[in-house]
Design an enzyme around this catalytic site. Structure first.
Site, PDB file in Angstrom:
ATOM      1  N   ARG A 159     -15.096  22.789   1.025  1.00  0.00           N
ATOM      2  CA  ARG A 159     -13.776  22.277   0.615  1.00  0.00           C
ATOM      3  C   ARG A 159     -12.708  23.356   0.772  1.00  0.00           C
ATOM      4  O   ARG A 159     -11.809  23.488  -0.048  1.00  0.00           O
ATOM      5  CB  ARG A 159     -13.820  21.737  -0.816  1.00  0.00           C
ATOM      6  CG  ARG A 159     -14.735  20.521  -0.883  1.00  0.00           C
ATOM      7  CD  ARG A 159     -15.031  20.087  -2.278  1.00  0.00           C
ATOM      8  NE  ARG A 159     -13.836  19.668  -2.982  1.00  0.00           N
ATOM      9  CZ  ARG A 159     -13.653  19.859  -4.281  1.00  0.00           C
ATOM     10  NH1 ARG A 159     -14.552  20.497  -4.979  1.00  0.00           N
ATOM     11  NH2 ARG A 159     -12.576  19.432  -4.863  1.00  0.00           N
TER      12      ARG A 159
ATOM     13  N   ASP B 286       0.847  -1.177   0.000  1.00  0.00           N
ATOM     14  CA  ASP B 286       0.000   0.000   0.000  1.00  0.00           C
ATOM     15  C   ASP B 286       0.884   1.227   0.000  1.00  0.00           C
ATOM     16  O   ASP B 286       1.882   1.274   0.705  1.00  0.00           O
ATOM     17  CB  ASP B 286      -0.885   0.011   1.253  1.00  0.00           C
ATOM     18  CG  ASP B 286      -2.110  -0.860   1.030  1.00  0.00           C
ATOM     19  OD1 ASP B 286      -2.554  -0.950  -0.124  1.00  0.00           O
ATOM     20  OD2 ASP B 286      -2.589  -1.457   2.011  1.00  0.00           O
TER      21      ASP B 286
ATOM     22  N   ASP C 236     -10.476  -5.933   1.814  1.00  0.00           N
ATOM     23  CA  ASP C 236      -9.196  -6.550   1.459  1.00  0.00           C
ATOM     24  C   ASP C 236      -9.245  -8.066   1.607  1.00  0.00           C
ATOM     25  O   ASP C 236      -8.363  -8.769   1.137  1.00  0.00           O
ATOM     26  CB  ASP C 236      -8.074  -6.021   2.369  1.00  0.00           C
ATOM     27  CG  ASP C 236      -7.557  -4.682   1.888  1.00  0.00           C
ATOM     28  OD1 ASP C 236      -7.677  -4.416   0.678  1.00  0.00           O
ATOM     29  OD2 ASP C 236      -7.045  -3.917   2.720  1.00  0.00           O
TER      30      ASP C 236
END
Lengths: 679, 575, 189
Positions: free
Chosen positions: A382, A307, A519
C-alpha cells in the site's frame, strides 16, 4: 455539457420537405387519418364541404366563397399531415443513421465456449442465448454480453467516440452492442436479445413514428381534444336548430367552417409531431429510450440519484495541498512527493506532480534520472516510491508509512491526517528515509458548475441525491461542497434499491443511472433508469434508457427533454383553445347578421363582409398550423425554474398570446381577402 | 346603489365570512366521524337509524359500491314520491281534494326533487296537497341535498386516500349530514321564518273579505318547514308558485336577507370543509376566490343592467331612478320590499348555487340582467354551486385546468398530489360533454318541435332564452325558470325530466369514477416543480378555463338569445 | 344489490318519518305555541271577520283607496294563484299594459314622473307594498275622492311608511292594506 454527435436536421432540408409534402397526401388515407381523431374530423368535414360545394343544394350560389372555404379545409388537413410527415421524416433520418449500424452481418455461431469451429449464420437469425465468436475486424452481430475473453471494441458507430473501449467477461464492462467492431483480441459473446428487439430496433420504432405507441400523457391529451371536438360538434349542429327557430337557417358550409375553426386543429395537427420530435431530441443527445413512456416520465422525476464519481466529481482524486510535518519546509515535502510520483501513471500520481510543479516551479521531467528505481504500488505494501542515490522516498496510506517509519507520528501529523479525512479527502503520507515529511491532501474535485446545476434542479423541484461508496464523513463533505440535497454513503446495491423504494413510497418518481450488473435491480425499480452503454447487458436490460456516451450527467438533460415534451403539448393546447375567442367574434356576427342586423355590433374586428370574415378565420386556422410546425419540432423553450415561473411565462406567451394573435391576424387576412374580393 | 344597499352587501359578506369557517370545520368533523358538540344529543338517534335499517356503519364502499348505493337510494325515493303524487287523492291531508297528478307530472316532479333540481312545472298551492308537500317534497329536499354532499365527501376522501379505493359509506354520510347538519339548521331557520311571518299551519286556505268587500282566498299551509330546507339544501322548490317572491315564503327585508345568506351558507362552508378535510386550506381558498370572482362579476352586471331599468319604460316617461322614496329600476316581476339590489343579488346567488328559488321573475329581467343567471347555469353551477355538487363540479373544472396548464410546467399534471391521467381526463370530459348535449340538444329540439314551441309565451330571441333557460336549469339541477314557459305539458315534463336525470347522474357517475381512480393512486409530495393549485395564478387560470369553456360552448346560442335581444333593443332605442 | 335495496328502503322510511312528519310537526308546534299569529298567515281580523293578511296584497279598484301595484296573480291579487306577468321588457304586451296604466294615472290629473312600481306588476302578484313615491302620487286623487285635505293624507302616508327592517334590510315601503285601513279609521272617527 453533453456533446451532440448526431447533427440535428434542419427543417429546411429540401429533400426532407419534398418527401414530407408527398407524404401529406399519402396520409389522407382514412385508415391512417383516423389515428388522429381531430384531423379525421377535419377530413370528413372537408369531404362533406366538397360535396356541398359541387353537388349540394344550390351549389351554384356563392360558389366562389364555398370553393375557397373547401380548399382551405383541405389545406388544414394537409398541413396537419405535413407536420406529422416532417417530424416522421426527421425521425426516419435519425432511424436511418441508427440503422446504418445494423448492416447485415454474418455471425460466427458456436455451440459452446470452448468450441473453435463456428458456423456462419446471418445475424438476423440469432436468438437470445446464442453464442457467437468475434475476432478482430468482425462486426458484433447483436447486443449481448462478453462471456469469454477480452476485446477492444470500436463503438464509434453508435457513440461517435473514436477511442476504442475494452470489453471483457465477468466484470461490469461486459456488454457489447450490435454493429460495433472488434479492434483487437477476441471474445465469445452471448446474444441477449431476439431479432427485432434490440435497443436500436426499439428506438428506431420510436422515432419512425408509424408504429409509434402513444404515450400515456399523449393519450390523455387526445381524450381531451376528442372531447373538445365533440363539444364543438354539438355546438355547431344544434346551432342550425337554434338558427332555424330564430328565422333563417345558416348555410351548412358556414357551420362547417365554424366547426373547423373551433375544434383544436392546431394542437390536433401538431400532437404527433411534438411526440416524434421529443424522441428525436433524445436521440440527438445520444440517449436511446426503450419507450416513449420513459421519456414522459423523465419530466416528472422528483429525485435524481447521481453517482458521485464521474457525475459530481471528476473520476479521480487530485492532490490539492501539501501539509508539511513540523520542522519541514513545504517545498521539501512537495519535492519528495513529486519525486516519488515521477513514474506513477495513476491520475493521483500525476496530480501530485502537477501540484508540485505549479506551486514551486519544479520541472519534473528534468528531475527524472537513469539511476532511479521506482517502487510500484501493491495492494500488500500500500505504498509506492523511488530509490536513488541511496535515498528512499515512499508515499502511501498513512498507517503503512507510519509502520514503515516505526513511529506513531507526531500529533501535528496525526491531526493533519484527520483533518484531511474529515473534509472528505484522502491523506497520503510522504516519508524520506523513514522520516515522515508530511501529508499530501488528495481531494475529490467537484466538477465546476455542478453546484449551479443542483441549484437549478432545486428550483425545478428536483431533489438530488449523491450515491457513493465513501464513508459518511467523506460523503458529507463532498455533498456539502457540491450542493446536493442528500447523499447515500457506503452505498451498496441493496441500499440503493431500498432508497429508491423509500422515495417511491413517498410518492416520488426516481431516476438513476448505473452500469454494473448489481445496479440492475435498482435500475429496474427506478422510474427512469438510465443504463450506461459501457455497462453490462443485465444493466442495459433493466434500465429503460441507454446512454450511448455513458455520461451520467446526462440524467439532467433527459429530465429537461421530458419536461420540454410535456410543455410543448400544454402550450400549444392552450394556444389552440385561446384562439377560439377571436374566431367566434369573426364568425358569429357573419352568421347571424342576416337574422339580426344589429349583430354587426359584435363584429369587433370590423371585418369586410360575412364571407370574407368566415374565409379569414378558416385561412388563419390553416396557416397557424403550418406556422407552428417549427415550434412543435423544436419544442417550447424551457428555462429551468420553479413551476410557477415557468407557468407564468408560458401563460403569457401562449395563453394571452393565443387570444390576441388571431384578432390581429384575422384582421390582416381579412384586409387581404376583402381587397381580392373587391377586385 | 344606495348606502343601505352597500350596508346590506357588506353585512352579507361579513356574515358569510364569519360563519363559513366554524361551519366548514363542523362539517369536516362530521364527515370524518369525529365527535361534535351535538353528538351527545344526536349520536343515539344515529345509532338507532343504523340498527333499524341494518346499515353497517363501518362498512366501506369503493366507488362502484358508493355509486350503486346513491343510485338505489335515489331511485327508491323517486318512485316513492311519484306514488305519493299520483295517488294524493287517496291519501290523507288533502283538504282541497286535489286530484292525483298525471304520470308525466309526477315523473317530472319526482325527478326534479330527487335530483335536487326542484324545477316546478306546477303551481304548488293549486296542485299539491299538504301531505304531498311535506311527506313527499320536504323529504326529498333533505335527501337530495344529502346525496349531493355525500358524493362530494366521497370525492374529497379520494384525495386523502393513499392507494386505497375506499370512499366511505354512502348511507352513513347521508344519515350524518341529515342528522347533524341539515335538520338542526333547518329547525333554527324555520323558527326564524315563523317569526318573520312564514305560516306553518295545517289549514290550507283562509277566506278574507277585503276592504272593498270582495272575497279573497288566501292559500296557507305548512310553509315554514319546507322553505327552511329548500333554501339550505339548495333545492329551491317553493310551496307557492311565486316561490321566494311570495310574501308568505319571504315576508320581509330581513327574511330576504337571511334567506340570501342561507342560499350561499352551505355551498360556501362546504368548500371550507374541503380545505379542512384535505388538510390544505389554501386549496379551498383558491377555489373560493375563483368562485367569488365570478360571482361578483355576475352580480355587478346583473345589478347594473336592472338598476338602469328598461329602455322602453324610460321612453314612456316612467321614473326608474332609484331613490329612498322610489324603488326604481326595472321593477316588473320584482317586489317592492326587495327592490333591485336584493332581487339581483338573489338572482345571481340562486343561479350560481343551483338553489333555483327566485324572489323576482327572470322572464321580466332586461336581456343582459337575465343573461347573468342564464350564464351561471350554463357554466354548470360551479360558482359555489349546489350543496356538494358545486364542489365536485368545480373540481372537474380544476382537473381540466390542471391538465392543460399543468402540462405547461413540464410534468404530468397533478391535483392535490394525485396524477391526472387519461382515465381522469376521460371521465371529466364525459361530464363536460353530457351537459352541452342535454342543454343544447334538448333546448334545440324543444325549439323546433311544434308541440314544444307552443309552450313559450314569447317569440324571437326572448323565447329562445326562455327555452334555453329551462333546459339549462334542468340540466344544472337548478330549478329556477323564466316563468313564461308553460312547462306542465307531456313533452316538457318528460324531456325536462330526462334532462334533469342526465344532469344529475351525468356528473355523479363520472366524478365518482374519478374519485375511485384517484383514491387508488399515490400522493405525490409537493415540490418546487409542482404546479401550485393555490395562489393567484391558479385562481386566474381556473376562472379563465371555466369562463372559456362556458363562453366557447354557449356563445353562439347566447348570441341568438339574450345578446340578440339586447342588441336589437339598443338599436331601437338609438332610433 | 338486495342489501342496498333493503338499506335504501329502510333509510327512506326512517327519513320520511323524521323529516317529512316529525320535523314539520315540530315546527308547527313551535309556531302554534310561540308565533300563532304568523303561523296562521298574519291574518288581520276586524269585527271578528278576517279582512286579509298583513303580508298579502289586495286589489283596490275604487277611487277612495290607495291602489296596490298591478297584479298578474289570477285576475289580480288572487292569493291562490301567485305569479308574475313573465313578460319580457321589450314585449308588446307589457308595453301596451304599461301605456294603459300610465293613461289611467294621467287621467287622475297627475303630471309628474310616474314611479315605476305604479305601472309594473310584482313577481308574486301579491305584493302588499308600494313605494313612498307611488303613495304620494295617489295622495291627491284619494284626498279629492274622500274630500279630505291632502296634508292629512300625506301625514297618514308618513305614519304608515315602513322603514327598512332594522334600518338596513330591504326597502322603505308602504303596506297598502294597512294604509287604506288607516284611511277608513280616520274617516270613521
Amino acid at each position: 455539457m453533453s456533446k451532440k454527435n448526431k447533427q440535428s436536421l434542419t427543417l429546411a432540408d429540401p429533400a426532407l420537405l419534398k418527401e414530407a409534402i408527398a407524404n401529406s397526401f399519402v396520409k389522407l388515407n382514412p385508415t391512417e387519418l383516423i389515428r388522429n381523431p381531430v384531423m379525421f374530423t377535419v377530413g370528413v368535414v372537408s369531404v362533406l364541404s366538397t360535396y356541398l360545394t359541387v353537388w349540394g343544394n344550390g351549389a351554384g350560389e356563392h360558389f366562389a366563397v364555398n370553393l375557397q372555404i373547401t380548399i382551405w379545409l383541405w389545406f388544414t388537413v394537409l398541413f396537419g399531415n405535413f407536420a406529422e410527415a416532417v417530424a416522421e421524416g426527421r425521425g426516419k433520418a435519425q432511424a436511418d443513421s441508427l440503422r446504418k449500424t445494423k448492416t447485415e452481418t454474418m455471425a460466427k455461431k458456436v455451440t459452446s465456449l470452448e468450441d473453435v469451429n463456428f458456423e456462419l449464420v446471418p445475424a438476423t437469425e440469432l436468438r437470445r442465448g446464442d453464442l457467437v465468436m468475434v475476432q478482430p475486424g468482425d462486426v458484433i452481430p447483436g447486443d449481448g454480453d462478453v462471456v469469454k475473453g477480452i476485446a477492444t471494441v470500436d463503438e464509434s458507430s453508435i457513440t461517435g467516440e473514436s477511442a476504442p473501449v475494452i470489453r471483457e467477461s465477468g466484470g461490469d464492462r461486459s456488454a457489447v452492442t450490435g454493429g460495433t467492431r472488434i479492434v483487437s483480441d477476441g471474445a465469445v459473446v452471448q446474444i441477449g436479445v431476439n431479432p427485432g428487439e434490440s435497443f436500436l430496433d426499439r428506438m428506431i420504432g420510436l422515432v419512425e413514428g408509424a408504429k409509434r405507441q402513444k404515450t400515456p400523457n399523449e393519450i390523455a391529451l387526445n381524450v381531451l381534444l376528442v372531447g373538445l371536438t365533440l363539444i364543438f360538434l354539438i355546438v355547431c349542429t344544434t346551432l342550425q336548430g337554434f338558427a332555424a327557430y330564430s328565422g333563417k337557417m345558416v348555410p351548412v358550409i358556414y357551420l362547417v367552417a365554424l366547426l373547423i375553426t373551433l375544434i383544436p386543429t392546431t394542437i390536433g395537427g401538431l400532437l404527433s409531431a411534438i411526440g416524434i420530435a421529443g424522441m428525436d431530441r433524445l436521440v440527438t443527445f445520444n440517449v436511446i429510450a426503450k419507450s416513449g413512456r420513459a421519456v414522459e416520465a423523465a419530466g416528472d422525476i422528483d429525485v435524481l440519484l447521481l453517482d458521485k464519481t464521474g457525475t459530481i466529481t471528476f473520476g479521480n482524486r487530485m492532490a490539492s495541498e501539501f501539509i508539511p510535518a513540523p520542522g519541514i519546509e513545504e517545498s521539501y515535502l512537495a519535492e519528495a512527493a513529486m519525486l516519488s510520483s515521477l513514474a506513477d501513471e495513476t491520475p493521483e500520481g500525476k496530480s501530485i506532480v502537477r501540484l508540485a510543479e505549479d506551486r514551486f516551479g519544479f520541472k519534473a521531467a528534468e528531475r527524472r534520472k537513469d539511476g532511479m528505481t521506482f517502487i510500484p504500488f501493491t495492494a500488500s505494501t500500500r505504498m509506492s516510491g523511488v530509490d536513488y542515490d541511496a535515498i528512499s522516498i515512499r508515499k502511501g496510506a498513512p498507517d503503512s508509512i507510519l509502520y514503515l517509519c516505526g513511529t506513531s507520528g507526531s500529533t501535528q501529523v496525526i491531526k493533519a491526517i484527520e483533518t484531511v479525512a474529515k473534509t472528505g479527502g484522502t491523506p497520503l503520507l510522504v516519508a524520506r528515509d523513514k522520516q515522515v515529511l508530511g501529508v499530501v491532501h488528495l481531494k475529490d474535485i467537484v466538477k465546476p458548475g455542478i453546484h449551479e446545476r443542483f441549484m437549478q434542479l432545486r428550483r425545478m423541484g428536483i431533489r438530488t441525491v449523491m450515491i457513493t461508496g465513501d464513508n459518511p464523513m467523506t460523503a458529507a463533505a463532498i455533498a456539502a461542497e457540491s450542493g446536493v440535497d442528500d447523499f447515500l454513503a457506503e452505498a451498496t446495491p441493496e441500499k440503493k434499491l431500498e432508497l429508491i423504494r423509500r422515495y417511491q413510497a413517498e410518492g416520488r418518481l426516481v431516476s438513476m443511472c448505473g452500469d454494473g450488473s448489481n445496479d440492475a435491480p435498482a435500475l429496474a425499480q427506478s422510474d427512469v433508469g438510465v443504463a450506461m452503454n459501457t455497462g453490462t447487458m443485465a444493466a442495459r436490460e433493466a434500465g429503460n434508457m441507454i446512454d450511448l456516451d455513458s455520461d451520467p450527467t446526462k440524467l439532467i438533460e433527459i429530465v429537461m427533454i421530458g419536461k420540454q415534451l410535456l410543455m410543448s403539448r400544454g402550450a400549444l393546447t392552450t394556444f389552440s383553445i385561446a384562439n377560439d375567442v377571436a374566431k367566434y367574434f369573426a364568425i358569429i356576427p357573419a352568421l347571424f347578421t342576416g337574422i339580426f342586423p344589429s349583430m354587426q355590433r359584435l363584429n369587433l374586428m370590423h371585418l369586410g363582409s360575412p364571407e370574407s370574415a368566415i374565409l379569414s378565420a378558416i385561412i388563419f386556422n390553416a396557416l397557424i398550423l403550418i406556422a407552428l410546425v417549427p415550434l412543435a419540432l423544436a419544442g417550447v423553450k424551457y428555462r429551468p425554474g420553479s413551476a410557477s415561473s415557468v407557468l407564468q411565462r408560458n401563460l403569457l406567451v401562449y395563453g394571452v398570446g393565443g387570444v390576441v394573435t388571431p384578432f390581429v391576424c384575422i384582421k390582416l387576412i381579412d384586409m387581404l381577402v376583402s381587397s381580392f374580393m373587391g377586385v | 346603489m344606495s348606502e343601505f344597499d352597500i350596508y346590506q352587501l357588506l353585512l352579507f359578506v361579513f356574515i358569510l365570512a364569519v360563519v363559513m369557517i366554524p361551519l366548514g370545520y363542523y362539517m369536516a368533523r362530521i364527515f370524518q366521524g369525529e365527535r361534535v358538540w351535538l353528538s351527545p344529543l344526536v349520536r343515539p338517534a344515529e345509532r338507532a337509524f343504523y340498527a333499524l335499517s341494518g346499515i353497517k356503519a363501518d362498512g366501506q364502499m369503493n366507488w362502484r359500491g358508493y355509486l350503486l348505493a346513491a343510485v338505489v337510494f335515489n331511485l327508491v325515493g323517486m318512485l316513492f314520491l311519484m306514488l305519493i303524487l299520483m295517488f294524493q287523492d287517496l291519501l290523507p291531508l288533502n283538504p282541497q281534494h286535489f286530484a292525483g297528478t298525471p304520470w308525466h307530472l309526477a315523473f317530472n316532479v319526482a325527478v326534479s326533487f330527487m335530483t335536487n333540481t326542484n324545477w316546478q312545472s306546477y303551481a304548488g298551492e293549486s296542485t299539491l296537497s299538504p301531505l304531498s308537500q311535506m311527506v313527499g317534497l320536504t323529504v326529498q329536499n333533505f335527501m337530495s341535498s344529502a346525496t349531493g354532499l355525500a358524493v362530494a365527501v366521497a370525492v374529497i376522501r379520494s384525495f386523502t386516500q393513499r392507494e386505497n379505493p375506499n370512499l366511505g359509506n354512502f348511507y352513513v354520510d347521508v344519515t350524518r349530514v341529515t342528522l347533524y347538519v341539515k335538520l338542526p339548521l333547518a329547525i333554527i331557520f324555520a323558527v326564524f321564518l315563523l317569526w318573520q311571518g312564514v305560516p306553518q299551519t295545517f289549514n290550507t286556505s283562509v277566506t278574507a273579505t277585503t276592504l272593498e268587500g270582495a272575497q279573497q282566498t288566501i292559500a296557507v299551509g305548512p310553509v315554514a318547514s319546507q322553505i327552511a330546507i329548500k333554501m339550505l339544501g339548495s333545492n329551491g322548490g317553493g310551496y307557492f308558485n311565486a316561490n321566494g317572491a311570495h310574501p308568505f315564503e319571504n315576508p320581509t327585508g330581513l327574511s330576504d336577507f337571511v334567506q340570501l345568506v342561507s342560499i350561499l351558507l352551505l355551498p360556501i362552508s362546504f368548500v371550507v370543509t374541503f380545505g379542512f378535510m384535505i388538510r390544505d386550506k389554501r386549496q379551498a381558498w383558491a377555489l373560493l376566490v375563483s368562485m367569488t370572482l365570478m360571482f361578483v362579476i355576475g352580480f355587478v352586471i346583473c345589478y347594473v343592467a336592472e338598476a338602469n331599468g328598461s329602455h322602453v319604460l324610460d321612453a314612456l316617461g316612467v321614473d326608474q331612478h332609484i331613490s329612498n322614496a322610489n324603488i326604481g329600476g326595472n321593477l316588473e316581476g320584482k317586489e317592492v320590499r326587495f327592490g333591485i339590489m336584493n332581487s339581483t343579488l338573489w338572482a345571481t346567488a340562486t343561479s350560481a348555487t343551483s338553489n333555483g328559488s327566485v324572489n323576482s321573475m327572470f322572464d321580466s329581467y332586461t336581456a343582459l340582467g337575465g343573461l347573468v343567471p342564464l350564464f351561471n347555469l350554463l357554466l354548470g353551477e360551479v360558482i359555489y354551486g349546489g350543496v356538494g355538487c358545486g364542489l365536485y363540479g368545480i373540481i372537474i373544472y380544476a382537473l381540466i385546468t390542471v391538465f392543460i396548464a399543468g402540462l405547461m410546467v413540464g410534468r404530468t399534471p397533478e391535483y392535490l398530489g394525485k396524477k391526472i391521467e387519461a382515465k381522469e381526463v376521460k371521465w371529466a370530459i364525459v361530464a363536460q360533454l353530457l351537459y352541452p348535449v342535454t342543454v343544447l340538444g334538448g333546448g334545440m329540439l324543444a325549439l323546433i318541435l311544434p308541440d314544444s314551441v307552443s309552450s313559450l309565451s314569447a317569440s324571437g330571441p326572448h323565447g329562445l332564452t326562455q327555452m334555453l333557460y329551462a333546459y339549462a336549469s334542468a340540466a344544472a339541477n337548478n330549478g329556477s325558470a323564466f316563468g313564461g314557459l308553460s312547462a306542465n305539458t307531456l313533452y316538457q315534463n318528460v324531456a325536462l325530466g330526462i334532462v334533469m336525470l342526465v344532469g344529475r347522474f351525468g356528473v355523479i357517475v363520472p366524478i365518482l369514477a374519478i374519485a375511485g381512480s384517484l383514491a387508488s393512486k399515490k400522493i405525490i409530495p409537493v415540490s418546487n416543480g409542482t404546479f401550485p393549485t393555490h395562489g393567484g395564478m391558479f385562481v386566474v387560470l381556473l376562472t379563465a378555463v371555466i369562463l372559456m369553456f362556458g363562453g366557447l360552448t354557449y356563445f353562439p346560442v347566447i348570441a341568438l338569445g339574450p345578446i340578440a335581444e339586447h342588441l336589437s333593443q339598443l338599436s331601437q332605442s338609438v332610433m | 344489490m338486495r342489501g342496498q335495496l333493503r338499506a335504501s328502503l329502510a333509510l327512506l322510511v326512517l327519513m320520511t318519518v323524521l323529516t317529512g312528519i316529525l320535523y314539520p310537526l315540530a315546527i308547527w308546534g313551535i309556531g302554534q305555541s310561540f308565533f300563532p299569529y304568523q303561523a296562521e298567515g298574519s291574518l288581520i281580523v276586524a269585527n271578528g271577520k278576517v279582512i286579509g293578511s298583513d303580508l298579502i296584497g289586495q286589489n283596490f279598484a275604487g277611487d277612495t283607496y290607495f291602489h296596490s301595484r298591478p297584479s298578474a296573480a289570477g285576475n289580480g291579487y288572487d292569493a291562490t294563484q301567485s305569479g308574475g306577468s313573465n313578460l319580457a321588457t321589450g314585449s308588446d304586451d307589457l308595453i301596451k299594459q304599461v301605456k294603459e296604466r300610465i293613461q289611467a294615472i294621467r287621467a287622475t290629473g297627475f303630471t309628474g314622473g310616474i314611479p315605476v312600481d305604479a305601472v309594473t306588476g310584482s313577481g308574486s302578484g301579491l305584493d302588499p307594498d308600494i313605494s313612498v313615491a307611488n303613495a304620494r302620487l295617489q295622495a291627491q286623487h284619494v284626498a279629492q275622492s274622500r274630500h279630505m285635505d291632502v296634508g292629512v293624507i300625506n301625514n297618514l302616508i308618513a305614519e304608515n311608511t315602513r322603514e327598512r327592517d332594522w334600518h338596513v334590510f330591504g326597502e322603505t315601503r308602504i303596506n297598502v292594506l294597512q294604509l287604506n285601513r288607516a284611511l277608513d279609521n280616520l274617516a270613521n272617527h
